[in-house]
Scaffold this motif. Structure first.
Motif, PDB file in Angstrom:
ATOM      1  N   UNK A   1       1.086  -1.597   0.013  1.00  0.00           N
ATOM      2  CA  UNK A   1       0.113  -0.066   0.064  1.00  0.00           C
ATOM      3  C   UNK A   1       0.567   1.166   0.413  1.00  0.00           C
ATOM      4  N   UNK A   2       2.205   1.295   0.473  1.00  0.00           N
ATOM      5  CA  UNK A   2       3.162   2.275   1.023  1.00  0.00           C
ATOM      6  C   UNK A   2       2.842   2.602  -0.964  1.00  0.00           C
ATOM      7  N   UNK A   3       3.797   1.836  -2.051  1.00  0.00           N
ATOM      8  CA  UNK A   3       4.075   2.279  -3.421  1.00  0.00           C
ATOM      9  C   UNK A   3       3.000   2.054  -3.951  1.00  0.00           C
ATOM     10  N   UNK A   4       1.306   1.598  -2.929  1.00  0.00           N
ATOM     11  CA  UNK A   4       0.313   2.598  -3.866  1.00  0.00           C
ATOM     12  C   UNK A   4       0.266   3.491  -4.082  1.00  0.00           C
ATOM     13  N   UNK A   5       0.573   3.742  -2.544  1.00  0.00           N
ATOM     14  CA  UNK A   5      -0.136   5.688  -2.304  1.00  0.00           C
ATOM     15  C   UNK A   5       1.896   6.762  -2.765  1.00  0.00           C
ATOM     16  N   UNK A   6       2.888   6.268  -2.647  1.00  0.00           N
ATOM     17  CA  UNK A   6       3.738   6.628  -3.421  1.00  0.00           C
ATOM     18  C   UNK A   6       3.711   6.759  -5.039  1.00  0.00           C
ATOM     19  N   UNK A   7       3.555   5.900  -6.116  1.00  0.00           N
ATOM     20  CA  UNK A   7       2.896   5.846  -6.695  1.00  0.00           C
ATOM     21  C   UNK A   7       2.151   7.148  -7.549  1.00  0.00           C
ATOM     22  N   UNK A   8       0.924   6.908  -6.782  1.00  0.00           N
ATOM     23  CA  UNK A   8      -0.241   7.564  -7.422  1.00  0.00           C
ATOM     24  C   UNK A   8       0.437   9.180  -6.315  1.00  0.00           C
ATOM     25  N   UNK A   9       1.096   9.473  -5.692  1.00  0.00           N
ATOM     26  CA  UNK A   9       1.747  10.772  -5.982  1.00  0.00           C
ATOM     27  C   UNK A   9       2.453  11.265  -6.467  1.00  0.00           C
ATOM     28  N   UNK A  10       3.598  10.914  -6.974  1.00  0.00           N
ATOM     29  CA  UNK A  10       4.341  11.064  -8.369  1.00  0.00           C
ATOM     30  C   UNK A  10       3.712  11.019  -9.387  1.00  0.00           C
ATOM     31  N   UNK A  11       2.209  11.206 -10.016  1.00  0.00           N
ATOM     32  CA  UNK A  11       2.192  10.685 -10.805  1.00  0.00           C
ATOM     33  C   UNK A  11       0.699  12.207 -10.217  1.00  0.00           C
ATOM     34  N   UNK A  12       0.703  12.605  -9.295  1.00  0.00           N
ATOM     35  CA  UNK A  12      -0.364  13.073  -9.572  1.00  0.00           C
ATOM     36  C   UNK A  12       0.799  14.770  -9.152  1.00  0.00           C
ATOM     37  N   UNK A  13       1.738  14.580  -8.744  1.00  0.00           N
ATOM     38  CA  UNK A  13       3.143  15.542  -8.573  1.00  0.00           C
ATOM     39  C   UNK A  13       2.773  16.429  -9.975  1.00  0.00           C
ATOM     40  N   UNK A  14       2.704  15.711 -10.991  1.00  0.00           N
ATOM     41  CA  UNK A  14       3.166  15.903 -12.835  1.00  0.00           C
ATOM     42  C   UNK A  14       2.241  16.630 -13.210  1.00  0.00           C
ATOM     43  N   UNK A  15       1.586  16.761 -11.671  1.00  0.00           N
ATOM     44  CA  UNK A  15       0.001  18.007 -12.835  1.00  0.00           C
ATOM     45  C   UNK A  15       0.988  19.408 -12.071  1.00  0.00           C
ATOM     46  N   UNK A  16       0.882  19.700 -11.192  1.00  0.00           N
ATOM     47  CA  UNK A  16       1.886  20.573 -10.829  1.00  0.00           C
ATOM     48  C   UNK A  16       3.463  21.355 -11.623  1.00  0.00           C
ATOM     49  N   UNK A  17       4.329  20.021 -11.758  1.00  0.00           N
ATOM     50  CA  UNK A  17       4.519  19.697 -12.864  1.00  0.00           C
ATOM     51  C   UNK A  17       4.749  20.573 -13.925  1.00  0.00           C
ATOM     52  N   UNK A  18       3.465  19.432 -14.702  1.00  0.00           N
ATOM     53  CA  UNK A  18       3.044  20.644 -16.129  1.00  0.00           C
ATOM     54  C   UNK A  18       2.733  22.216 -15.980  1.00  0.00           C
ATOM     55  N   UNK A  19       1.737  21.880 -14.874  1.00  0.00           N
ATOM     56  CA  UNK A  19       1.386  23.775 -14.478  1.00  0.00           C
ATOM     57  C   UNK A  19       2.190  24.432 -14.838  1.00  0.00           C
ATOM     58  N   UNK A  20       3.853  24.451 -13.578  1.00  0.00           N
ATOM     59  CA  UNK A  20       4.864  25.007 -13.735  1.00  0.00           C
ATOM     60  C   UNK A  20       5.777  25.516 -15.404  1.00  0.00           C
ATOM     61  N   UNK A  21       5.403  24.300 -15.321  1.00  0.00           N
ATOM     62  CA  UNK A  21       6.039  24.424 -17.207  1.00  0.00           C
ATOM     63  C   UNK A  21       5.663  25.184 -17.873  1.00  0.00           C
ATOM     64  N   UNK A  22       3.839  24.352 -18.085  1.00  0.00           N
ATOM     65  CA  UNK A  22       3.359  25.874 -18.711  1.00  0.00           C
ATOM     66  C   UNK A  22       3.452  27.440 -18.376  1.00  0.00           C
ATOM     67  N   UNK A  23       3.645  27.630 -17.611  1.00  0.00           N
ATOM     68  CA  UNK A  23       3.457  28.876 -16.498  1.00  0.00           C
ATOM     69  C   UNK A  23       4.623  29.800 -16.326  1.00  0.00           C
ATOM     70  N   UNK A  24       6.233  29.256 -17.036  1.00  0.00           N
ATOM     71  CA  UNK A  24       7.300  29.428 -16.777  1.00  0.00           C
ATOM     72  C   UNK A  24       7.325  30.754 -18.353  1.00  0.00           C
ATOM     73  N   UNK A  25       6.679  30.549 -19.506  1.00  0.00           N
ATOM     74  CA  UNK A  25       6.790  31.281 -20.786  1.00  0.00           C
ATOM     75  C   UNK A  25       6.184  32.533 -20.286  1.00  0.00           C
ATOM     76  N   UNK A  26       4.635  32.214 -19.666  1.00  0.00           N
ATOM     77  CA  UNK A  26       4.009  33.297 -19.491  1.00  0.00           C
ATOM     78  C   UNK A  26       5.318  34.697 -18.363  1.00  0.00           C
ATOM     79  N   UNK A  27       5.399  33.375 -17.489  1.00  0.00           N
ATOM     80  CA  UNK A  27       6.290  34.709 -16.440  1.00  0.00           C
ATOM     81  C   UNK A  27       7.115  35.526 -16.695  1.00  0.00           C
ATOM     82  N   UNK A  28       7.680  34.654 -18.003  1.00  0.00           N
ATOM     83  CA  UNK A  28       9.176  35.049 -18.865  1.00  0.00           C
ATOM     84  C   UNK A  28       8.639  36.664 -19.227  1.00  0.00           C
ATOM     85  N   UNK A  29       7.670  35.751 -20.388  1.00  0.00           N
ATOM     86  CA  UNK A  29       7.548  36.838 -21.331  1.00  0.00           C
ATOM     87  C   UNK A  29       6.472  38.311 -20.120  1.00  0.00           C
ATOM     88  N   UNK A  30       5.691  38.057 -19.283  1.00  0.00           N
ATOM     89  CA  UNK A  30       5.062  39.336 -18.815  1.00  0.00           C
ATOM     90  C   UNK A  30       6.408  40.314 -17.764  1.00  0.00           C
TER      91      UNK A  30
END
Lengths: 264, 189
Positions: free
Chosen positions: A106-135
């Motif tokens: 179960x620990x691996x289940x939670x860690x695996x799911x948490x890592x996958x969910x973390x890609x949501x904020x990771x993708x958001x930050x990557x997408x936001x970089x050009x916005x922040x840089x351009x403005x």
């Protein structure tokens, strides 16, 4: 490589879970739909902030801080919703039983799911970089804007993703998990909306500094608007770091509480 | 009244007149001007006005302050001058005879229209107020298509992610309906 021909990482249960969850998140259009909404909102906010800034109706630095804070806040919210749905959502979709029958701790289940969910904020930050840089090109604080985004974003994102995962692991209902996670996010973000006079007092200042979300958002203000140095603002990075570590540990420990139960 | 008392009153008036500051004595000798008389700017663009207070009398003035105000003469709605500048009032002190003091105000309009900006000079020690002529400020609305150069990014972001989303949706639709075709009967079986 292991004896059966698979690489060490790929054979780890949490890596298998993470890979499965990543496919489920990004190839089923769930993650991209959220990310599309995020980019539309960020585009609208950036355009409005840039228009106001160009008309000098809003300080250019203030516009940048707003965009960086919105990017961090929305990215965190998206990751929080995904993680809060991770276990309790499986329970509601009646797929948790099958998942718990797999030979994955179960620990691996939670860690695996948490890592996958973390890609949501990771993708958001990557997408936001050009916005922040351009403005941030106008007042020449592009480097600081990017640095705030890649420092504060992951720390706050990781902390809140772990929080959502912990709630999801212990909640028997998806509704409870989502409501509790979003409620906590709102409570944590509230001190950053305090009037300046309240946050300048000793108690207000402590409240903002020990709270990982408000500390992260305040760091964006002090670095981008007040032009303070990173060295002078190190206290504001402590609580996001501590929260990211502690809540991740809490989420992993909460994996012991993952049980089939009934949806209520 | 005797001739002697007339002389005494006259001497007293002369003494008071000599000792009093110019503002109380000869209001007409204080002049306040505002420059330029006409300003054309775009919304959000800053400009400066200069207010000059001149003492045309032979006496120093009392300590003065200069204050500016902004109004829209064509409308009854009020204009908040604090939206245009952070400092409305400036201390210009006492002005020696024959001299002048100039203060500069940076202004930044926050809405389009035609406004009148004027200045007054006044003191707390006297009710007299000196008013300048009005500067007409015409503020034009600007429409910027690409503010701060962010347009390419704000368009490209949703377009790129939207394209990716469309590809994934198309792929998942294809795998759901197209690729799951039931194999037909084997020929010759």
């Amino acid at each position: 490589m292991t004896a059966d021909g698979t690489s060490g990482l790929a054979s780890r249960p949490w890596a298998i879970v993470a890979a499965h969850e990543l496919r489920s998140l990004w190839l089923s259009a769930k993650g991209l739909t959220v990310l599309f909404g995020y980019t539309v909102l960020l585009s609208a906010m950036t355009y409005l902030a840039a228009t106001n800034s160009e008309l000098n109706l809003l300080d250019a630095r203030e516009s940048i801080a707003i965009i960086v804070q919105v990017a961090i806040g929305l990215g965190t919210l998206a990751a929080l919703v995904v993680s809060a749905d991770a276990i309790s959502g499986e329970r509601e979709r009646d797929s948790l039983e099958a998942l718990l029958l797999t030979p994955v701790p179960r620990r691996d289940l939670v860690i695996g799911k948490m890592l996958a969910a973390s890609t949501m904020w990771l993708a958001s930050i990557i997408v936001a970089l050009p916005y922040a840089y351009s403005i941030a090109q106008g007042p020449a604080v592009g480097a600081d804007a990017v640095l705030v985004l890649i420092t504060v974003g992951p720390l706050v994102g990781a902390a809140l993703t772990a929080l959502g995962m912990a709630f999801s692991a212990v909640s028997l209902s998806n509704r409870v998990s989502l409501a509790a996670s979003i409620g906590i996010l709102l409570v944590l973000a509230a001190p950053s909306q305090l009037p300046a006079i309240a946050s300048r007092g000793a108690l207000g200042s402590i409240l903002v500094t020990i709270n990982p979300v408000s500390a992260g958002l305040k760091l964006a203000n002090t670095i981008l608007i007040d032009q303070k140095t990173w060295a002078s603002q190190w206290t504001l990075i402590v609580s996001p770091v501590v929260a990211a570590i502690l809540l991740t540990v809490v989420a992993v420990l909460a994996s012991r509480r993952v049980r089939l139960g009934g949806s209520r | 009244m005797s001739k002697a008392s007339h002389g005494l009153v006259g001497a007293l008036i002369a003494l008071i007149a000599t000792a009093s500051p110019a503002l109380e004595q000869t209001p007409g000798g204080i002049e306040i001007t505002i420059e330029p008389s006409q300003v054309n700017v775009n919304l959000g663009q800053s400009f400066e006005i200069q207010v000059t207070v001149s003492n045309g009398t032979d006496q120093p003035t009392v300590p003065l302050v200069a204050h500016i105000d902004i109004t829209d003469p064509t409308s009854t709605s009020s204009v908040d001058p604090e939206d245009w500048t952070s400092t409305l009032t400036k201390d210009i002190g006492a002005i020696p005879p024959g001299e002048s003091r100039t203060s500069t105000w940076p202004l930044q309009p926050i809405s389009a229209g035609e406004y009148s900006v004027y200045a007054v000079a006044l003191s707390s020690s006297t009710p007299a107020v000196f008013v300048s002529t009005a500067t007409t400020v015409t503020v034009a609305t600007t429409r910027t298509l690409n503010p701060e150069g962010v347009l390419p990014v704000v368009i490209a972001g949703p377009v790129l992610v939207g394209t990716l989303l469309a590809l994934v949706l198309r792929r998942s639709k294809g795998s759901r309906y197209g690729r799951r075709s039931v194999p037909g009967p084997v020929r010759g079986a």
